[in-house]
Design a protein around this motif. Sequence first.
Motif, PDB file in Angstrom:
ATOM      1  N   SER A   1       0.805  -1.227   0.000  1.00 16.22           N
ATOM      2  CA  SER A   1       0.000   0.000   0.000  1.00 16.22           C
ATOM      3  C   SER A   1       0.833   1.270   0.000  1.00 16.22           C
ATOM      4  CB  SER A   1      -0.942   0.000   1.207  1.00 16.22           C
ATOM      5  OG  SER A   1      -1.906  -1.010   1.077  1.00 16.22           O
ATOM      6  N   LEU A   2       2.124   1.148  -0.275  1.00 16.64           N
ATOM      7  CA  LEU A   2       2.986   2.328  -0.321  1.00 16.64           C
ATOM      8  C   LEU A   2       3.173   2.871  -1.728  1.00 16.64           C
ATOM      9  CD1 LEU A   2       5.764   1.379   2.280  1.00 16.64           C
ATOM     10  CD2 LEU A   2       3.570   2.549   2.640  1.00 16.64           C
ATOM     11  N   VAL A   3       2.430   2.317  -2.698  1.00 11.66           N
ATOM     12  CA  VAL A   3       2.452   2.920  -4.033  1.00 11.66           C
ATOM     13  C   VAL A   3       1.886   4.335  -3.905  1.00 11.66           C
ATOM     14  CG1 VAL A   3       2.276   0.731  -5.261  1.00 11.66           C
ATOM     15  CG2 VAL A   3       0.200   1.930  -4.566  1.00 11.66           C
ATOM     16  N   PRO A   4       2.314   5.278  -4.768  1.00  9.09           N
ATOM     17  CA  PRO A   4       1.839   6.655  -4.641  1.00  9.09           C
ATOM     18  C   PRO A   4       0.315   6.744  -4.665  1.00  9.09           C
ATOM     19  CG  PRO A   4       3.686   6.549  -6.158  1.00  9.09           C
ATOM     20  CD  PRO A   4       3.315   5.126  -5.845  1.00  9.09           C
ATOM     21  N   GLY A   5      -0.231   7.510  -3.720  1.00 10.34           N
ATOM     22  CA  GLY A   5      -1.672   7.664  -3.667  1.00 10.34           C
ATOM     23  C   GLY A   5      -2.148   7.943  -2.260  1.00 10.34           C
ATOM     24  N   PRO A   6      -3.456   8.079  -2.081  1.00  6.37           N
ATOM     25  CA  PRO A   6      -4.007   8.420  -0.764  1.00  6.37           C
ATOM     26  C   PRO A   6      -3.637   7.435   0.334  1.00  6.37           C
ATOM     27  CG  PRO A   6      -5.661   8.709  -2.477  1.00  6.37           C
ATOM     28  CD  PRO A   6      -4.496   8.037  -3.128  1.00  6.37           C
ATOM     29  N   MET A   7      -3.643   6.127   0.042  1.00 10.14           N
ATOM     30  CA  MET A   7      -3.360   5.151   1.089  1.00 10.14           C
ATOM     31  C   MET A   7      -1.930   5.277   1.608  1.00 10.14           C
ATOM     32  SD  MET A   7      -4.312   2.792   3.144  1.00 10.14           S
ATOM     33  CE  MET A   7      -5.589   1.555   2.911  1.00 10.14           C
ATOM     34  N   ARG A   8      -1.007   5.613   0.728  1.00 10.48           N
ATOM     35  CA  ARG A   8       0.366   5.836   1.195  1.00 10.48           C
ATOM     36  C   ARG A   8       0.406   7.004   2.183  1.00 10.48           C
ATOM     37  NH1 ARG A   8       6.038   5.954  -2.065  1.00 10.48           N
ATOM     38  NH2 ARG A   8       7.208   7.315  -0.673  1.00 10.48           N
ATOM     39  N   GLU A   9      -0.314   8.065   1.874  1.00 10.50           N
ATOM     40  CA  GLU A   9      -0.354   9.212   2.784  1.00 10.50           C
ATOM     41  C   GLU A   9      -1.065   8.860   4.089  1.00 10.50           C
ATOM     42  OE1 GLU A   9       1.441  11.789   2.011  1.00 10.50           O
ATOM     43  OE2 GLU A   9       1.913  10.663   0.187  1.00 10.50           O
ATOM     44  N   ALA A  10      -2.062   7.994   4.002  1.00 11.20           N
ATOM     45  CA  ALA A  10      -2.737   7.531   5.219  1.00 11.20           C
ATOM     46  C   ALA A  10      -1.771   6.745   6.104  1.00 11.20           C
ATOM     47  CB  ALA A  10      -3.937   6.663   4.848  1.00 11.20           C
ATOM     48  N   HIS A  11      -0.882   5.969   5.490  1.00 12.98           N
ATOM     49  CA  HIS A  11       0.135   5.248   6.256  1.00 12.98           C
ATOM     50  C   HIS A  11       1.040   6.224   7.003  1.00 12.98           C
ATOM     51  CE1 HIS A  11      -1.133   1.607   4.311  1.00 12.98           C
ATOM     52  NE2 HIS A  11      -0.110   0.908   4.752  1.00 12.98           N
ATOM     53  N   ALA A  12       1.481   7.252   6.307  1.00 15.32           N
ATOM     54  CA  ALA A  12       2.377   8.225   6.935  1.00 15.32           C
ATOM     55  C   ALA A  12       1.695   8.897   8.128  1.00 15.32           C
ATOM     56  CB  ALA A  12       2.812   9.271   5.910  1.00 15.32           C
ATOM     57  N   GLU A  13       0.417   9.246   7.971  1.00 13.02           N
ATOM     58  CA  GLU A  13      -0.314   9.882   9.063  1.00 13.02           C
ATOM     59  C   GLU A  13      -0.530   8.902  10.215  1.00 13.02           C
ATOM     60  OE1 GLU A  13      -2.541  12.415  11.507  1.00 13.02           O
ATOM     61  OE2 GLU A  13      -1.041  12.771   9.935  1.00 13.02           O
ATOM     62  N   ALA A  14      -0.864   7.657   9.891  1.00 13.20           N
ATOM     63  CA  ALA A  14      -1.073   6.661  10.942  1.00 13.20           C
ATOM     64  C   ALA A  14       0.208   6.432  11.734  1.00 13.20           C
ATOM     65  CB  ALA A  14      -1.556   5.349  10.327  1.00 13.20           C
ATOM     66  N   ILE A  15       1.327   6.334  11.052  1.00  9.00           N
ATOM     67  CA  ILE A  15       2.610   6.136  11.743  1.00  9.00           C
ATOM     68  C   ILE A  15       2.892   7.323  12.655  1.00  9.00           C
ATOM     69  CG2 ILE A  15       5.110   6.001  11.401  1.00  9.00           C
ATOM     70  CD1 ILE A  15       4.469   4.425   8.790  1.00  9.00           C
ATOM     71  N   ARG A  16       2.621   8.530  12.167  1.00  4.25           N
ATOM     72  CA  ARG A  16       2.847   9.722  12.987  1.00  4.25           C
ATOM     73  C   ARG A  16       2.005   9.668  14.255  1.00  4.25           C
ATOM     74  NH1 ARG A  16       0.705  14.085  14.589  1.00  4.25           N
ATOM     75  NH2 ARG A  16      -1.269  13.685  13.494  1.00  4.25           N
ATOM     76  N   ARG A  17       0.724   9.315  14.116  1.00  5.95           N
ATOM     77  CA  ARG A  17      -0.175   9.262  15.273  1.00  5.95           C
ATOM     78  C   ARG A  17       0.262   8.196  16.272  1.00  5.95           C
ATOM     79  NH1 ARG A  17      -6.458   9.653  13.173  1.00  5.95           N
ATOM     80  NH2 ARG A  17      -6.211  11.443  11.787  1.00  5.95           N
ATOM     81  N   PHE A  18       0.608   7.029  15.770  1.00  6.99           N
ATOM     82  CA  PHE A  18       0.972   5.936  16.671  1.00  6.99           C
ATOM     83  C   PHE A  18       2.273   6.241  17.408  1.00  6.99           C
ATOM     84  CE2 PHE A  18      -2.474   3.777  14.777  1.00  6.99           C
ATOM     85  CZ  PHE A  18      -2.741   2.638  15.505  1.00  6.99           C
ATOM     86  N   ARG A  19       3.219   6.820  16.708  1.00 11.86           N
ATOM     87  CA  ARG A  19       4.483   7.149  17.364  1.00 11.86           C
ATOM     88  C   ARG A  19       4.263   8.238  18.414  1.00 11.86           C
ATOM     89  NH1 ARG A  19       8.341   3.958  15.588  1.00 11.86           N
ATOM     90  NH2 ARG A  19       9.292   4.624  17.521  1.00 11.86           N
ATOM     91  N   ALA A  20       3.422   9.217  18.092  1.00 10.43           N
ATOM     92  CA  ALA A  20       3.144  10.296  19.040  1.00 10.43           C
ATOM     93  C   ALA A  20       2.454   9.770  20.295  1.00 10.43           C
ATOM     94  CB  ALA A  20       2.283  11.365  18.375  1.00 10.43           C
ATOM     95  N   ALA A  21       1.691   8.682  20.153  1.00  8.12           N
ATOM     96  CA  ALA A  21       0.973   8.106  21.286  1.00  8.12           C
ATOM     97  C   ALA A  21       1.847   7.151  22.098  1.00  8.12           C
ATOM     98  CB  ALA A  21      -0.270   7.370  20.796  1.00  8.12           C
ATOM     99  N   GLY A  22       3.060   6.910  21.632  1.00 10.13           N
ATOM    100  CA  GLY A  22       3.930   5.960  22.323  1.00 10.13           C
ATOM    101  C   GLY A  22       3.637   4.521  21.972  1.00 10.13           C
ATOM    102  N   ALA A  23       2.936   4.307  20.865  1.00 12.34           N
ATOM    103  CA  ALA A  23       2.610   2.954  20.406  1.00 12.34           C
ATOM    104  C   ALA A  23       3.742   2.415  19.531  1.00 12.34           C
ATOM    105  CB  ALA A  23       1.295   2.966  19.631  1.00 12.34           C
ATOM    106  N   GLY A  24       3.735   1.103  19.314  1.00 13.10           N
ATOM    107  CA  GLY A  24       4.764   0.471  18.492  1.00 13.10           C
ATOM    108  C   GLY A  24       4.377   0.446  17.023  1.00 13.10           C
ATOM    109  N   VAL A  25       5.376   0.266  16.155  1.00 16.21           N
ATOM    110  CA  VAL A  25       5.149   0.208  14.710  1.00 16.21           C
ATOM    111  C   VAL A  25       5.913  -0.981  14.137  1.00 16.21           C
ATOM    112  CG1 VAL A  25       5.382   1.387  12.496  1.00 16.21           C
ATOM    113  CG2 VAL A  25       4.846   2.709  14.560  1.00 16.21           C
TER     114      VAL A  25
END
Length: 309
Positions: free
Chosen positions: A127-151
Amino acid sequence: MIYAIGEALIDFVPEPGGLYSPQPGGAPLNVAAAAARLGGHSALITQLGRDAFGDQLVRAAQAAGVNTDHIRRTDTAKTGLAFVTLDEGGERSFAFYRDPSADMLYGPGDLDVQPQAGDLLHFCSVSLVPGPMREAHAEAIRRFRAAGAGVSFDLNIRLPLWPDPAECRAAVWDFLPHADLVKVSDDELPFVTRSGAVAELLVGQVQHVLYTKGPHGAEWHTRAGLLAEVPGFRVEAVDTTGAGDAFTGAVLAEMQRRGHRLSADLDAEAVQHLLWRAAAVGALTTLRRGALAALPDQTRLAHFLEEHL
């Protein structure tokens, strides 16, 4: 909670006689289902078409015990499909039909998860091909890291989805440093590294690398070097589809059950246990056709381990 983000699709798996059977699949769904079948708490973050295949995937996820509250439905695109080809040893190759599929249109604004410390986000490179889902991954990773969650990141390379292999490699390296745990297979390692060494992947936030070698077992590497390894289980493989995902789901579920955190150091004994169970789950998954249909539950896993002790 283990949250898996990315594609869920229908694998058309070859059956004897030349017919194809539509089976629920997609690496994130496989991982979430494997974890749930083994007693873990997991959820899937994706988008499906408002069609019969989407309905089938939701039913399959729920039957496996996966939380489906974060699955969106759309009329804009259809649910993705993949046709699986198996060789004589059960090894598979894929032909994807996603032009685009519904999951590819899932964007950052669609994310409705509020992660907490102790949660885990798992993703793959499909799902890292260029497009909305790739950007959703980047945002999800940002949120999880900010919350102290694992990736967690399983490379899960599928080159037919990319116009140029170099684009796939670049995408992997854009996201890899933001994961705590990375899973890579023996056929992927030479593609993503210069030297073919696992140590190259221990960059950025990466603390753990799971290196899987198919029937030859698996290794667990940390920044200190090789921490543990296990041999493979000897089985007569029928279909290897989903075996790597099952392995990953088993690791994440057992870490969740034991309260292990990806940000913390793990001792060799704990890792040996995790690898042993995960290798058994991966082997069991190859004994039946399809991905979700082949995933073992705790009872089947316990019997298998008793037979191989």
